[in-house]
Design an enzyme around this catalytic site. Structure first.
Site, PDB file in Angstrom:
ATOM      1  N   TYR A 117       0.797  -1.232   0.000  1.00  0.00           N
ATOM      2  CA  TYR A 117       0.000   0.000   0.000  1.00  0.00           C
ATOM      3  C   TYR A 117       0.828   1.279   0.000  1.00  0.00           C
ATOM      4  O   TYR A 117       0.285   2.373   0.112  1.00  0.00           O
ATOM      5  CB  TYR A 117      -0.989  -0.007   1.178  1.00  0.00           C
ATOM      6  CG  TYR A 117      -2.069  -1.053   1.030  1.00  0.00           C
ATOM      7  CD1 TYR A 117      -1.906  -2.135   0.178  1.00  0.00           C
ATOM      8  CD2 TYR A 117      -3.251  -0.975   1.728  1.00  0.00           C
ATOM      9  CE1 TYR A 117      -2.876  -3.105   0.039  1.00  0.00           C
ATOM     10  CE2 TYR A 117      -4.243  -1.942   1.597  1.00  0.00           C
ATOM     11  CZ  TYR A 117      -4.039  -3.011   0.750  1.00  0.00           C
ATOM     12  OH  TYR A 117      -5.010  -3.966   0.618  1.00  0.00           O
ATOM     13  N   ASP A 196      -3.432 -17.910   3.853  1.00  0.00           N
ATOM     14  CA  ASP A 196      -4.508 -18.646   3.171  1.00  0.00           C
ATOM     15  C   ASP A 196      -5.204 -19.600   4.135  1.00  0.00           C
ATOM     16  O   ASP A 196      -6.431 -19.721   4.146  1.00  0.00           O
ATOM     17  CB  ASP A 196      -3.987 -19.377   1.924  1.00  0.00           C
ATOM     18  CG  ASP A 196      -2.625 -20.012   2.129  1.00  0.00           C
ATOM     19  OD1 ASP A 196      -2.010 -19.794   3.190  1.00  0.00           O
ATOM     20  OD2 ASP A 196      -2.164 -20.738   1.238  1.00  0.00           O
TER      21      ASP A 196
END
Ligand code: NAI
Ligand code: MG
Length: 323
Positions: A117, A196
């Protein structure tokens, strides 16, 4: 800072509730967002930054992202950077809402200034590249923050979420630093989990989580997933914390189709306000406010998004009655 759309409405309801606590707030209004842009040519006027810097805490509503305007930037992302609000904290707790899984009570602590970001992207001959920035200082600050929060709230476990099996250097650094820092908190269990796998465990074993700490993008995604598991956008609260500043905001956006109708659920803003009270060391009142919110929804008194019939302001009045 109400901002745009339903932002000013839910913030006004929060101010009404905060005033009812009798704490005696000195509210200073500041402008931010697309409405501010239309007036001043910038979505984040200098005056707003000055007011934020001088305030003890900042309560923010939501903003509208306008369709492509050249040079337009996200004022809230910019403000988090300007004030170095490095920790994004989002609590998730079961509410007494029909059909909701009970027994959930955990917090996601997300690094708020680094990672993908930082916005360093470039086109290359072959395609495009984005830079992932992870600094030692950034890791230390966010991981310490997570452990300190766990300690303050007498929580038992911190789950460090990463993808160090693939992102060996960047997430490897994050995980190494977490392991080191955890040694100073013997009373708190540290576990680490691949992102995940965490995404799946959040659905299957939501109630097993206590405190999650992770890097910016993983935190962004997991926290929206968690919001979906605990009542949706109308109730998801968050805070952005720096060394001396704190900004508190509902997770939802400006929901333009609800604006001006007095129907938006102000609860996400209320729950953000309780976090603000804690930040201001008004822990007792924060607890009282949370209790009154829970009591109100237990009585079936909710806004439309949660299956009830109350207008925004009516819900606020009920919460105040129960305070
Ligand atoms: P949104 O969060 O504004 O709304 C999505 C849907 O969620 C709404 O249509 C509504 O059904 C529900 N919802 C959201 N807040 C609610 C509330 N308080 N009570 C009841 N229902 C609620 O997201 P959307 O539609 O994707 O974006 C609208 C605008 O908000 C866009 O311009 C977007 O860029 C901006 N946005 C701003 C954010 C911020 O200020 N931090 C965060 C997310 C979006
Ligand atoms: Mg997000």
């Amino acid at each position: 800072m109400g901002g745009d759309g339903i932002g000013p409405e839910v913030t006004a309801q929060s101010m009404k509730l905060l005033e009812a606590t009798g704490i005696g707030f000195d509210f200073i209004k500041a402008e931010i967002g697309f409405e501010a842009y239309k007036k001043y040519g910038t979505p984040l006027p200098e005056k707003t930054i000055k007011i934020c810097k001088k305030s003890d805490a900042i309560l923010f509503g939501a903003i509208t992202t306008p369709p492509n305007i050249k040079g337009y930037f996200s004022p809230i992302v910019r403000l988090r950077k300007v004030l170095d609000l490095y920790a994004n904290v989002r609590p998730f707790k079961s509410l007494p809402i029909p059909d909701q899984k009970q027994g959930i009570d955990f917090i996601i602590v997300r690094e708020n200034t680094e990672d993908l970001y930082v916005g360093q992207e470039q086109l290359t001959k072959e395609g495009a590249i984005a830079e992932r920035v992870i600094t030692k200082k950034g890791c230390e600050k966010i991981i310490k923050f997570a452990f300190e929060l766990a300690k303050k709230q007498s929580r038992k476990k911190v789950t460090v979420v990463h993808k160090a099996n693939i992102l060996r250097i960047t997430d490897g650094l994050f995980l190494d630093i977490a392991k080191k820092i955890s040694q100073s908190y013997r009373e708190i269990i540290m576990e680490d989990m691949l992102v995940d796998s965490c995404a799946m465990q959040l659905v299957k074993k939501t109630e097993d989580f206590d405190v999650i700490v992770t890097t910016n993008m993983f935190g962004d995604i997991l926290s929206d997933e968690a919001a979906g598991l605990t009542g949706g956008l109308g109730v998801a609260a968050s805070s952005n914390i720096g060394n001396s500043q704190g900004l508190f905001e509902p997770v939802h956006g400006s929901a333009p189709k609800y604006a001006g109708k007095n129907i938006a659920n102000p609860m996400a803003s209320f729950l953000s306000s309780t976090m603000m009270l804690e930040f201001l060391s008004e822990d007792k009142m924060a607890q009282k406010m949370r209790k009154s919110i829970t009591k109100t929804i237990k009585l079936g008194l909710t806004t439309k998004d949660l299956g009830g019939r109350l207008k925004s302001s009516e819900f606020t009045d009920e919460v105040i009655k129960n305070l």
